[in-house]
Structure formats: structure tokens, C-alpha cells
Design a protein around this motif. Structure first.
Motif, mmCIF file in Angstrom:
data_model
loop_
_atom_site.group_PDB
_atom_site.id
_atom_site.type_symbol
_atom_site.label_atom_id
_atom_site.label_comp_id
_atom_site.label_asym_id
_atom_site.label_seq_id
_atom_site.Cartn_x
_atom_site.Cartn_y
_atom_site.Cartn_z
ATOM 1 N N GLU A 208 -5.008 -4.306 9.798
ATOM 2 C CA GLU A 208 -4.943 -5.448 8.883
ATOM 3 C C GLU A 208 -4.435 -5.027 7.508
ATOM 4 N N VAL A 209 -4.884 -3.874 7.018
ATOM 5 C CA VAL A 209 -4.429 -3.406 5.704
ATOM 6 C C VAL A 209 -2.935 -3.091 5.723
ATOM 7 N N LEU A 210 -2.474 -2.442 6.760
ATOM 8 C CA LEU A 210 -1.047 -2.122 6.859
ATOM 9 C C LEU A 210 -0.205 -3.381 6.988
ATOM 10 N N ARG A 211 -0.725 -4.378 7.713
ATOM 11 C CA ARG A 211 0.013 -5.633 7.824
ATOM 12 C C ARG A 211 0.078 -6.338 6.467
ATOM 13 N N ALA A 212 -1.032 -6.353 5.737
ATOM 14 C CA ALA A 212 -1.031 -6.970 4.400
ATOM 15 C C ALA A 212 -0.076 -6.227 3.467
ATOM 16 N N TRP A 213 -0.045 -4.908 3.549
ATOM 17 C CA TRP A 213 0.875 -4.116 2.718
ATOM 18 C C TRP A 213 2.322 -4.460 3.050
ATOM 19 N N GLU A 214 2.630 -4.569 4.342
ATOM 20 C CA GLU A 214 4.000 -4.892 4.755
ATOM 21 C C GLU A 214 4.412 -6.281 4.273
ATOM 22 N N ILE A 215 3.495 -7.249 4.371
ATOM 23 C CA ILE A 215 3.791 -8.601 3.901
ATOM 24 C C ILE A 215 4.024 -8.599 2.396
ATOM 25 N N ALA A 216 3.195 -7.850 1.654
ATOM 26 C CA ALA A 216 3.362 -7.784 0.201
ATOM 27 C C ALA A 216 4.707 -7.178 -0.174
ATOM 28 N N VAL A 217 5.130 -6.135 0.535
ATOM 29 C CA VAL A 217 6.428 -5.519 0.259
ATOM 30 C C VAL A 217 7.564 -6.495 0.533
ATOM 31 N N ASP A 218 7.485 -7.189 1.679
ATOM 32 C CA ASP A 218 8.558 -8.130 2.029
ATOM 33 C C ASP A 218 8.651 -9.279 1.033
ATOM 34 N N LYS A 219 7.507 -9.852 0.671
ATOM 35 C CA LYS A 219 7.531 -11.012 -0.215
ATOM 36 C C LYS A 219 7.933 -10.633 -1.639
ATOM 37 N N THR A 220 7.392 -9.530 -2.145
ATOM 38 C CA THR A 220 7.724 -9.128 -3.514
ATOM 39 C C THR A 220 9.180 -8.701 -3.629
ATOM 40 N N GLY A 221 9.618 -7.857 -2.697
ATOM 41 C CA GLY A 221 11.018 -7.449 -2.718
ATOM 42 C C GLY A 221 11.960 -8.614 -2.491
ATOM 43 N N GLY A 222 11.608 -9.491 -1.552
ATOM 44 C CA GLY A 222 12.453 -10.653 -1.305
ATOM 45 C C GLY A 222 12.529 -11.581 -2.495
ATOM 46 N N TYR A 223 11.403 -11.738 -3.188
ATOM 47 C CA TYR A 223 11.403 -12.597 -4.378
ATOM 48 C C TYR A 223 12.317 -12.034 -5.461
ATOM 49 N N LEU A 224 12.193 -10.754 -5.743
ATOM 50 C CA LEU A 224 13.006 -10.156 -6.802
ATOM 51 C C LEU A 224 14.484 -10.111 -6.421
ATOM 52 N N TYR A 225 14.772 -9.803 -5.155
ATOM 53 C CA TYR A 225 16.169 -9.737 -4.752
ATOM 54 C C TYR A 225 16.815 -11.117 -4.736
ATOM 55 N N SER A 226 16.088 -12.119 -4.275
ATOM 56 C CA SER A 226 16.635 -13.475 -4.306
ATOM 57 C C SER A 226 16.838 -13.951 -5.739
ATOM 58 N N ARG A 227 15.898 -13.625 -6.619
ATOM 59 C CA ARG A 227 16.063 -13.982 -8.022
ATOM 60 C C ARG A 227 17.244 -13.243 -8.647
ATOM 61 N N GLY A 228 17.425 -11.983 -8.267
ATOM 62 C CA GLY A 228 18.567 -11.232 -8.773
ATOM 63 C C GLY A 228 19.895 -11.824 -8.320
ATOM 64 N N LEU A 229 19.957 -12.270 -7.054
ATOM 65 C CA LEU A 229 21.182 -12.886 -6.556
ATOM 66 C C LEU A 229 21.463 -14.212 -7.261
ATOM 67 N N MET A 230 20.413 -15.013 -7.476
ATOM 68 C CA MET A 230 20.607 -16.269 -8.204
ATOM 69 C C MET A 230 20.989 -16.015 -9.662
ATOM 70 N N ALA A 231 20.449 -14.947 -10.265
ATOM 71 C CA ALA A 231 20.842 -14.596 -11.632
ATOM 72 C C ALA A 231 22.318 -14.210 -11.691
ATOM 73 N N LEU A 232 22.802 -13.487 -10.657
ATOM 74 C CA LEU A 232 24.208 -13.111 -10.614
ATOM 75 C C LEU A 232 25.108 -14.343 -10.501
ATOM 76 N N ILE A 233 24.746 -15.272 -9.613
ATOM 77 C CA ILE A 233 25.546 -16.488 -9.453
ATOM 78 C C ILE A 233 25.530 -17.324 -10.728
ATOM 79 N N SER A 234 24.335 -17.446 -11.343
ATOM 80 C CA SER A 234 24.234 -18.215 -12.584
ATOM 81 C C SER A 234 25.041 -17.574 -13.703
ATOM 82 N N GLY A 235 24.995 -16.248 -13.794
ATOM 83 C CA GLY A 235 25.766 -15.568 -14.834
ATOM 84 C C GLY A 235 27.258 -15.754 -14.666
ATOM 85 N N ILE A 236 27.741 -15.689 -13.422
ATOM 86 C CA ILE A 236 29.180 -15.875 -13.180
ATOM 87 C C ILE A 236 29.613 -17.299 -13.540
ATOM 88 N N ALA A 237 28.791 -18.292 -13.142
ATOM 89 C CA ALA A 237 29.148 -19.682 -13.435
ATOM 90 C C ALA A 237 29.182 -19.942 -14.943
#
Length: 441
Positions: free
Chosen positions: A222-251
Motif C-alpha cells: 500500500e505504501v509503495l502504491r501511494a508513493w507511485e501515485i504521488a509521483v505520477d500525479k505530482t510529476g504529471g501536474y508540473l509537466y502539464s503546467r509546464g507545457l501549458m506555460a510554453l503554449i501560453s508564452g508562445i501565443a
């Protein structure tokens, strides 16, 4: 010893009876009563618990800053974990991979701060150079409107020799030390966060092993599964925000460059980063600076920038963001807004930044263990009123009845009629017709 009477003669005791005990003397009652043995230990234990609570509360308040820095470092380590793990899987040492990732982040951040600082410095210098012209135009407008005889030299002398300006300079000079202390404290906190996040990312597997070594096997999964979920969600959030920041900056760069606004690349980067990584009010803060710079070129340019910021924000909210965050941070906008407010109330700006990935992690973890059931096919679930079709059919019957509908006798083939509206249990209810309606008497 046999009791005696007033004459000091011994009163004989009847045979077979127990002599009565003398009544206790007044003032001697309770001399033999003792304090319970458990009471001193209970008092010592209560005092010890109170002292431990006070000590823990004092230590927690003293270490609040350090705990917040560790929390920031933990989420930053979770954000860079996918990149570090991918580089380590290719054969690179994990410590070296972590150093390369952090070095890239620091170089990008330093470059952005340097570009923004140079832009602000140049703007301040240009404003200072053009200040006499602005002052002359304001004085001319005042003289022509109010019929006064002001001049720039007199105004400058009155400003320089005014008491409030001298007090302001003195307060600013005394506040320089406070600002310097805050800057040094901020740099120390930044180094602390970077150090802890580096260790969390570089020693991630060792940290997980140390944590799982004190847990039973069922809890380890259970702890390893929670750790994996936290990594996926946190990394996905920052990477998606970074991609949207790139698109917004170009526009925004395309717009500012087309309008001829100076420092278009730096302003575009500012808009992209601030609008994406500062929740709720980031869009307004990001658009304020380009509007101000555009206003110095042409006031109509500021209006065009405002219109573009509003239109692009709607496009991002309804088209771009749902597609990019559907697989990474799939939470309801109301939940995201509430989590940002709660995080701000608890931890300030830090809580606002980590609130959305934390709530997304908790939602994904609970979704993996909460059992869900099939929803019944009820019109209320779909947002429709119960019996709506029955009412519509009745309205149509009333409308068609006088013109070409069947006669009442033709409809009375049976003694029962079925209503179109289902009952509370979903069973069709039947009611007997009136005797006059069927003609059967």
C-alpha cells in the motif's frame, strides 16, 4: 475485659454473647486512613504528559519553517522523480542524474530572473529619463486647466525639501537592513529546499526501503502504491503546467511582437509561468505587466493585450486544459479551487502551489480502494423530472381528444386504466375507473 458501670464495679457479661465494642473516641477517626498508592503515580504521570505536550507544541512551532521546507522539497523531489528514474534506467548513476536535472532547473530559473531583472531595470531607467517630460506635461495641463503659474523647478524644489520626503528616505534607509535580512533568509531557505529535494530524489529507492523495512508486507504494498501515485500525479501536474506555460508564452509572444511591444520574449515567459504556477490570481498578475508596458507604447495596445488575455484564458480553460490534464490531474474545478483556498489558509503561497497535486494524489489513492456500484437508471440521475414523458403524452391526448381522438367508450375496454407515471417502486400502478366512465354500471 468486662465493662464497668459508674460505681467501678464489673458488670457481668451473659454467657454466650460477644461483648460490645466501645464507641470510637471523638477526634481520632480517620487517623489510620492512608492516601491510595496509585494517586501519586497518577499525578506524576499527568504532570509528565502535560510537560511533554507543552514541549512538543513549543518544538513544533519552532520547527514549522523547517517542516514546510521539507514538505516543499518532498514535492519537488516527486516532480523530478520520473526524469531521474528514466535517466537512471539508461545506465547513469542516480546521483549524477539528479544533479543534471537540478542543474538544468537552476540554470533556467537563473536565466529567467536575469532577463526579467534587466527588463525591469531598463524600464525604470527609461521612466527616470522621461520623468521631466511627464512632469512638464502634467504641469502644463494643470496651468491650462486651473489657470495657475507653476513651473517644474519650483515643484522639484518643494518636493526635495519637503518633510515627508525626508522622513520617507530615513525610513527607507532603516528598512534596507530588513530587506537585506529577508533576502538572505530567502536564499538560505532556497538552499535548504534544494538540498533536501536532492537527497530525496537521489536516495529515493533507499528511502522507500527504509520506510518499508518497518512495515508488514501487506502495508508495504500500500505504501509503495501511494508513493507511485504521488509521483505520477505530482510529476504529471508540473509537466502539464509546464507545457501549458510554453503554449501560453508562445501565443503571447506572437501578439506582443506583432504589436511592437518591447521585451516581448521576457514578457511572454512571464505570462506563461505566472499564469500557470500561481493559482486563481495568476492570470491577472501575469497580464498586468504586459498591459503596463504596452500602455507606454500606445494606450490602445494595452486594450488589445487585455482582450487577448481574456480570450486566451477561456480557450485554455475549456479546450486546452481538459485535454492536457485529463490523464494527469483529473479533478473537478470546484474541488481544485477549494483545495487552493484551503492550502493557502494552511501554508500560504506554498500551500497554494502543492494543494492541487496533493488533492489529486489523495483522490487517486482513494479511488483505488473505494468500491463503486452501478447507478440505477432513474430520470433524476440524468437531471430530468420524473414523469415528464407521461405529462407530455397527457398534454398531447388532451390536445387531440376533441378533434380526432377516440371516444371515451372506446377507451373503456377494461375496468382498469394504467397510468403512465411509475410508482415509487417502479411498478406500473393501476386504478379502477369510475362506473360512469366504463358504462358497466
Amino acid at each position: 475485659m468486662a465493662p464497668t458501670d459508674d460505681t467501678a464495679q464489673t458488670t457481668p457479661t451473659p454467657f454466650g454473647t460477644t461483648p460490645a465494642e466501645p464507641p470510637p473516641e471523638t477526634g481520632t477517626a480517620g487517623r489510620g486512613a492512608r492516601m491510595p498508592r496509585w494517586l501519586p503515580r497518577a499525578m506524576v504521570l499527568a504532570l509528565t504528559l502535560v510537560a511533554c505536550f507543552q514541549l512538543g507544541s513549543w518544538a513544533f512551532h519552532q520547527l514549522t519553517g523547517l517542516l514546510i521546507n521539507i514538505l516543499i522539497a518532498f514535492f519537488l523531489a516527486l516532480a523530478v522523480e520520473p526524469a531521474v528514474s528514466r535517466m537512471a534506467a539508461s545506465g547513469m548513476r542516480r546521483g549524477l542524474a539528479t544533479a543534471i536535472v537540478f542543474l538544468g532547473v537552476m540554470i533556467a530559473s537563473a536565466g529567467f530572473v536575469a532577463l526579467l531583472g534587466s527588463m525591469l531595470a531598463n524600464q525604470i531607467m527609461s521612466i527616470a529619463e522621461d520623468f521631466p517630460k511627464y512632469l512638464d506635461s502634467v504641469i502644463n495641463w494643470i496651468n491650462s486647466t486651473f489657470r495657475t503659474e507653476l513651473n517644474r523647478v519650483a515643484v522639484q524644489d518643494s518636493l526635495v525639501h519637503s518633510d515627508w520626503l525626508q522622513k520617507y528616505v530615513q525610513n527607507s534607509a532603516s528598512g534596507v537592513l530588513d530587506v537585506s535580512a529577508q533576502v538572505l533568509g530567502g536564499l538560505f531557505q532556497l538552499l535548504t529546499v534544494l538540498l533536501f529535494s536532492f537527497y530525496f530524489a537521489a536516495d529515493g529507492p533507499r528511502l522507500r526501503r527504509a520506510l518499508c523495512s518497518v512495515l508488514p508486507p501487506a502495508r508495504q504494498a500500500e505504501v509503495l502504491r501511494a508513493w507511485e501515485i504521488a509521483v505520477d500525479k505530482t510529476g504529471g501536474y508540473l509537466y502539464s503546467r509546464g507545457l501549458m506555460a510554453l503554449i501560453s508564452g508562445i501565443a503571447h509572444y506572437i501578439l506582443l511582437q506583432a504589436l511592437g511591444v518591447p521585451y516581448a520574449p521576457v514578457l511572454a515567459v512571464w505570462v506563461g509561468l505566472v499564469s500557470q504556477f500561481i493559482p486563481t490570481i495568476g492570470t491577472y498578475l501575469a497580464g498586468a505587466l504586459p498591459m503596463l508596458i504596452a500602455f507606454t507604447v500606445d494606450p490602445w495596445y494595452a486594450l488589445w493585450v487585455l482582450i487577448f488575455v481574456v480570450v486566451y484564458q477561456q480557450f485554455e480553460n475549456y479546450v486546452l486544459q481538459p485535454k492536457l490534464t485529463a490523464k494527469t490531474v483529473d479533478i473537478h474545478p470546484a474541488v481544485a479551487f477549494g483545495s487552493v483556498i484551503a492550502g493557502t489558509a494552511l501554508l500560504g503561497a506554498v500551500g497554494a502551489l502543492i494543494a492541487i497535486p496533493a488533492v489529486a494524489t489523495l483522490q487517486a489513492f482513494l479511488g483505488a480502494y473505494v468500491r463503486r456500484y452501478d447507478v440505477t437508471d432513474d430520470p433524476r440521475v440524468q437531471g430530468r423530472r420524473r414523469g415528464g414523458e407521461g405529462l407530455l403524452s397527457r398534454a398531447r391526448g388532451v390536445w387531440r381528444g376533441p378533434s380526432g381522438g377516440p371516444e371515451p367508450e372506446a377507451a373503456g375496454a377494461g375496468a382498469m386504466r394504467a397510468e403512465a407515471e411509475p410508482g415509487p417502486t417502479g411498478v406500473i400502478r393501476t386504478e379502477p375507473e369510475a362506473d360512469g366512465a366504463t358504462g358497466n354500471g
